[in-house]
Scaffold this active site. Structure first.
Site, PDB file in Angstrom:
ATOM      1  N   LYS A 219      -1.586   5.236   8.550  1.00  0.00           N
ATOM      2  CA  LYS A 219      -0.802   5.337   7.305  1.00  0.00           C
ATOM      3  C   LYS A 219      -1.743   5.548   6.109  1.00  0.00           C
ATOM      4  O   LYS A 219      -1.542   6.440   5.293  1.00  0.00           O
ATOM      5  CB  LYS A 219       0.011   4.046   7.115  1.00  0.00           C
ATOM      6  CG  LYS A 219       0.713   3.955   5.767  1.00  0.00           C
ATOM      7  CD  LYS A 219       1.292   2.565   5.498  1.00  0.00           C
ATOM      8  CE  LYS A 219       1.678   2.434   4.028  1.00  0.00           C
ATOM      9  NZ  LYS A 219       2.165   1.119   3.644  1.00  0.00           N
TER      10      LYS A 219
ATOM     11  N   THR B 233       0.868  -1.178   0.000  1.00  0.00           N
ATOM     12  CA  THR B 233       0.000   0.000   0.000  1.00  0.00           C
ATOM     13  C   THR B 233       0.901   1.223   0.000  1.00  0.00           C
ATOM     14  O   THR B 233       1.638   1.440   0.967  1.00  0.00           O
ATOM     15  CB  THR B 233      -0.901   0.034   1.260  1.00  0.00           C
ATOM     16  OG1 THR B 233      -1.656  -1.169   1.303  1.00  0.00           O
ATOM     17  CG2 THR B 233      -1.842   1.222   1.218  1.00  0.00           C
TER      18      THR B 233
ATOM     19  N   LYS C 183      -7.742   1.534  -3.178  1.00  0.00           N
ATOM     20  CA  LYS C 183      -7.379   1.087  -1.821  1.00  0.00           C
ATOM     21  C   LYS C 183      -7.499   2.244  -0.818  1.00  0.00           C
ATOM     22  O   LYS C 183      -8.070   2.107   0.264  1.00  0.00           O
ATOM     23  CB  LYS C 183      -5.940   0.544  -1.849  1.00  0.00           C
ATOM     24  CG  LYS C 183      -5.272   0.356  -0.520  1.00  0.00           C
ATOM     25  CD  LYS C 183      -5.637  -0.949   0.119  1.00  0.00           C
ATOM     26  CE  LYS C 183      -5.055  -1.053   1.524  1.00  0.00           C
ATOM     27  NZ  LYS C 183      -5.515  -2.224   2.226  1.00  0.00           N
TER      28      LYS C 183
HETATM   29  P1  NAD Z   1       5.983  -6.018   7.239  1.00  0.00           P
HETATM   30  O1  NAD Z   1       6.766  -4.923   7.869  1.00  0.00           O
HETATM   31  O2  NAD Z   1       5.578  -7.202   8.060  1.00  0.00           O
HETATM   32  O3  NAD Z   1       6.787  -6.594   5.963  1.00  0.00           O
HETATM   33  C1  NAD Z   1       7.549  -5.806   5.091  1.00  0.00           C
HETATM   34  C2  NAD Z   1       8.809  -6.590   4.780  1.00  0.00           C
HETATM   35  O4  NAD Z   1       9.573  -5.868   3.804  1.00  0.00           O
HETATM   36  C3  NAD Z   1       9.735  -6.756   6.006  1.00  0.00           C
HETATM   37  O5  NAD Z   1       9.971  -8.127   6.223  1.00  0.00           O
HETATM   38  C4  NAD Z   1      11.010  -5.983   5.622  1.00  0.00           C
HETATM   39  O6  NAD Z   1      12.189  -6.587   6.125  1.00  0.00           O
HETATM   40  C5  NAD Z   1      10.938  -6.070   4.107  1.00  0.00           C
HETATM   41  N1  NAD Z   1      11.735  -5.064   3.420  1.00  0.00           N
HETATM   42  C6  NAD Z   1      11.774  -3.719   3.637  1.00  0.00           C
HETATM   43  N2  NAD Z   1      12.602  -3.125   2.743  1.00  0.00           N
HETATM   44  C7  NAD Z   1      13.077  -4.111   1.945  1.00  0.00           C
HETATM   45  C8  NAD Z   1      13.961  -4.150   0.840  1.00  0.00           C
HETATM   46  N3  NAD Z   1      14.546  -3.031   0.371  1.00  0.00           N
HETATM   47  N4  NAD Z   1      14.233  -5.340   0.259  1.00  0.00           N
HETATM   48  C9  NAD Z   1      13.662  -6.477   0.722  1.00  0.00           C
HETATM   49  N5  NAD Z   1      12.827  -6.522   1.776  1.00  0.00           N
HETATM   50  C10 NAD Z   1      12.543  -5.343   2.380  1.00  0.00           C
HETATM   51  O7  NAD Z   1       4.693  -5.322   6.592  1.00  0.00           O
HETATM   52  P2  NAD Z   1       3.344  -6.044   6.111  1.00  0.00           P
HETATM   53  O8  NAD Z   1       2.349  -6.022   7.224  1.00  0.00           O
HETATM   54  O9  NAD Z   1       3.693  -7.321   5.423  1.00  0.00           O
HETATM   55  O10 NAD Z   1       2.838  -4.959   5.049  1.00  0.00           O
HETATM   56  C11 NAD Z   1       3.400  -4.857   3.740  1.00  0.00           C
HETATM   57  C12 NAD Z   1       2.550  -3.898   2.942  1.00  0.00           C
HETATM   58  O11 NAD Z   1       1.215  -4.384   2.888  1.00  0.00           O
HETATM   59  C13 NAD Z   1       2.462  -2.492   3.520  1.00  0.00           C
HETATM   60  O12 NAD Z   1       2.507  -1.562   2.475  1.00  0.00           O
HETATM   61  C14 NAD Z   1       1.125  -2.473   4.244  1.00  0.00           C
HETATM   62  O13 NAD Z   1       0.561  -1.176   4.331  1.00  0.00           O
HETATM   63  C15 NAD Z   1       0.303  -3.374   3.334  1.00  0.00           C
HETATM   64  N6  NAD Z   1      -0.833  -4.032   3.977  1.00  0.00           N
HETATM   65  C16 NAD Z   1      -0.717  -4.597   5.197  1.00  0.00           C
HETATM   66  C17 NAD Z   1      -1.823  -5.219   5.779  1.00  0.00           C
HETATM   67  C18 NAD Z   1      -1.719  -5.859   7.143  1.00  0.00           C
HETATM   68  O14 NAD Z   1      -2.778  -6.176   7.724  1.00  0.00           O
HETATM   69  N7  NAD Z   1      -0.525  -6.119   7.659  1.00  0.00           N
HETATM   70  C19 NAD Z   1      -3.050  -5.264   5.102  1.00  0.00           C
HETATM   71  C20 NAD Z   1      -3.125  -4.710   3.812  1.00  0.00           C
HETATM   72  C21 NAD Z   1      -2.008  -4.085   3.274  1.00  0.00           C
END
Ligand code: NAD
Length: 292
Positions: free
Chosen positions: A243, A93, A168
């Site tokens: 966010k 997102t 979204k």
């Molecule tokens: P998270 O922090 O659990 O996972 C993100 C991952 O990206 C981490 O493991 C981090 O180490 C990795 N990362 C960061 N920079 C990186 C790079 N340069 N190279 C490789 N890996 C890298 O976050 P999440 O909860 O999985 O959310 C991910 C996305 O999904 C976000 O944009 C969030 O807004 C969206 N989202 C989350 C949810 C939810 O309920 N968690 C729901 C819908 C959307």
């Protein structure tokens, strides 16, 4: 069977990549976090120590990263790594401007691309029941179909570059506002001596009916599966709701839209987060509304 490189194997990306493995695709993975990479490896993802190694030979690259700046940085690097024609899909997102920027980066590298953010949370990611909101060309959308179907239940092509992120952000602005509306109504009902169940029974069958009430009720009791019954353990954390609300306000400012309730919701969630509630479920905001 596709050769997929999955970049960003956190709370969402890890289980999404696992569903691609389950559907029979070859999935290589990269994440800056060792524990995330190790957890994905347990689910059948082949782990790599660098982005370059993970994407070698991939016909599709999927990113699931925290914010726009991370996606832009990774897609800029990808432009020098992947062959022309490699399908690139971002499921994070992010702000609409970053989404459009990464489409441009991919296009310049000769790669079809999609912005494909999701709703459904970690439960939907694990269960393969996410909703995908997708922006990009019809050709790229068609090419990604089997992969998105392995990770989600409802897949909507919303339009061209950035349209998935736009959908979204608009959806989550409705969610943030409606949860506050439902919380305020329960807080007022409490002061009026109305039981939670009575208000729920009336509103859920009347014009106040909405998802924040019927699927995610912010008081314990009426909807046993809602986080209110579980100490407001997320679910969908306050920090993530904030966010998304801030993204809606950023893009509203940029395009001259007026969103007074979206702005008010963003301010309320900001205050609630500042008070130390960032990691709690967003429906816990009813506690602050009771005090206000
Ligand atoms: P998270 O922090 O659990 O996972 C993100 C991952 O990206 C981490 O493991 C981090 O180490 C990795 N990362 C960061 N920079 C990186 C790079 N340069 N190279 C490789 N890996 C890298 O976050 P999440 O909860 O999985 O959310 C991910 C996305 O999904 C976000 O944009 C969030 O807004 C969206 N989202 C989350 C949810 C939810 O309920 N968690 C729901 C819908 C959307």
């Amino acid at each position: 069977m596709a050769n997929v490189a999955f970049i960003g194997l956190g709370n969402m990306g890890g289980p999404m990549a696992a569903n691609l493995v389950r559907a029979g695709h070859a999935v290589s993975g990269f994440d800056l976090s060792e524990p995330s990479l190790a957890a994905a490896a347990k689910a059948g993802v082949t782990p790599f120590a660098t982005l370059a190694e993970a994407v070698r030979g991939a016909d599709t690259v999927i990113t699931m990263l925290p914010k726009g700046q991370h996606v832009v940085a990774v897609w800029e690097e990808l432009a020098g790594l992947v062959a022309a024609g490699t399908l690139q899909v971002d499921c994070s997102t992010v702000d609409v401007a970053s989404a459009r920027r990464v489409h441009d980066i991919a296009r310049a590298a000769g790669c079809p691309s999609l912005d494909a953010p999701v709703s459904g949370g970690t439960g939907g990611a694990a269960g393969g029941t996410l909703t995908f909101m997708v922006g990009g060309t019809p050709e790229a959308f068609a090419a990604a179909g089997p992969l998105l179907e392995a990770m989600g239940r409802k897949i909507v092509h919303c339009g061209s570059d950035g349209a998935g992120q736009a959908a979204k952000i608009c959806n989550n602005m409705i969610l943030g506002i409606s949860m506050i509306a439902v919380g305020e109504a329960f807080a007022l009902g409490e002061r009026l001596g109305l039981s939670h169940q009575a208000l729920f029974d009336v509103a859920s069958a009347s014009s106040g009916q909405c998802w924040s009430l019927t699927s995610y009720c912010p008081v314990p009791g009426p909807v046993p599966s809602s986080p209110a019954n579980n100490g407001y353990k997320p679910g969908f954390a306050v920090a993530l709701m904030l966010k998304d609300l801030l993204l809606s306000q950023e893009v509203a400012d940029a395009c001259g839209a007026t969103t007074p309730l979206g702005a008010a919701a963003a301010r309320l969630y900001e205050t609630f987060e500042t008070e130390g509630n960032g990691g709690r479920d967003f429906s816990a905001i009813i506690e602050m509304l009771r005090k206000a």
